[in-house]
Design an enzyme around this catalytic site. Structure first.
Site, short mmCIF file in Angstrom:
data_model
loop_
_atom_site.label_atom_id
_atom_site.label_comp_id
_atom_site.label_asym_id
_atom_site.label_seq_id
_atom_site.Cartn_x
_atom_site.Cartn_y
_atom_site.Cartn_z
N GLY A 123 23.54 103.73 26.74
CA GLY A 123 23.47 102.39 27.04
C GLY A 123 23.67 101.67 25.85
CG ASP A 124 21.47 102.10 22.54
OD1 ASP A 124 21.01 101.19 23.19
OD2 ASP A 124 20.89 103.04 22.02
#
Length: 313
Positions: free
Chosen positions: A252-253
């Protein structure tokens, strides 16, 4: 330059444990230690994409010194505010057989009022150098819950796009600062609206509520199902191919880093979404957390299918 903010960084330690069971002892190989926290994962990926990035946030104690040394070792620029508390450590147990991930995350140090004031001034100063600001992750104890809202207001006055990835009260307050983009997952979006979202239509309606508050884009992360980008004018769905996942931590990062990079490069919003998803995929196929190969990302971009969802709505 892209400025990343990690208010609650950590040393992330991950172990691969086959047949992990609660209540049992497990002998494991040495854990993989990284300078962690969502913002630092974002920073590393931006560096791997050849973007100029500066990391800031709060660091303290021997743990904080270790993180600074790790960033120096990979030539990642940083300008953290030194605090008196000890930066936290977080553990992740990855079971490749069951495909599960169990995390133990310390809450982090308590930040004094004086340290909050010093960081507010520090942040304003660093914003003068940035053309995009990204804030990621939780806030440590003592940090006022509207602080992300303040950051949104500061960056908006400077006409700098502010990308926010957090959860809980920090997200609720942060939305009031009208960031350019937020990146919730399904669970965080449900928590924000306070009800179940049983289908795609209900998720889109929840994202539109946020856009109506002044947020330009809601990037809804759907894990292996891809992502949906809801804007004030556009709604785009990205579908990704199946692939063998080695380590999903940081995907997600990586997606957020990819979106920031694409926006900085002036990509179309459709290509930006595809590029962001490709970064998330590129991280998932690596053992390391918050790591992508740019050549792999570029190969994956054409495999992401982006479809408009608001035609005829």
């Amino acid at each position: 330059m892209i400025l990343t903010v990690t208010l609650n960084p950590a040393i992330d330690v991950s172990y691969h444990v086959q047949h992990f069971q609660i209540g049992h002892g497990h002998r494991v190989e040495n854990g993989n230690k990284t300078a962690g926290g969502k913002g630092l994962n974002v920073s590393r990926v931006l560096q791997q994409l050849n973007s100029e990035v500066l990391c800031t946030g709060l660091l303290g104690g021997s743990t904080g010194t270790w993180i600074k040394n790790q960033l120096d070792s990979v030539n990642l620029m940083h300008d953290f505010l030194e605090i008196t508390g000890e930066t936290r450590t977080c553990l992740a147990m990855l079971d490749p057989i069951a495909g599960t991930q169990t995390e133990l995350m310390e809450r982090g140090p308590t930040i004094s009022k004086e340290e909050v004031e010093r960081f507010r001034d520090h942040f304003k100063h660093l914003c003068q150098k940035a053309n995009i600001v990204i804030a990621s992750g939780s806030m440590p104890k003592g940090m006022p819950s509207p602080f992300y809202q303040e950051m949104g207001e500061i960056t908006r006055e400077l006409h700098i796009p502010f990308l926010l990835d957090t959860s809980g009260n920090a997200l609720t307050e942060g939305i009031e600062g009208r960031p350019f983009l937020i990146k919730p997952n399904e669970m965080e979006l449900r928590a924000y609206v306070g009800r179940e979202l049983s289908n795609e239509e209900e998720m889109l309606e929840a994202a539109k509520i946020i856009c109506n508050k002044g947020v330009q884009y809601v990037l809804l992360s759907l894990g292996s199902k891809g992502a949906i980008l809801v804007g004030q004018e556009n709604i785009l769905k990205a579908e990704i191919p199946e692939m063998e996942v080695k380590n999903p931590v940081g995907s997600g990062d990586s997606m957020l880093a990819g979106m920031a990079y694409a926006l900085q490069q002036g990509f179309s919003i459709s290509k930006s979404l595809a590029f962001a998803c490709a970064c998330g995929m590129a991280n998932a196929v690596e053992e390391q957390t918050g790591y992508v190969e740019k050549v792999v990302v570029e190969k994956l971009v054409p495999q992401v299918k982006v479809t408009p969802l608001n035609e005829g709505r």
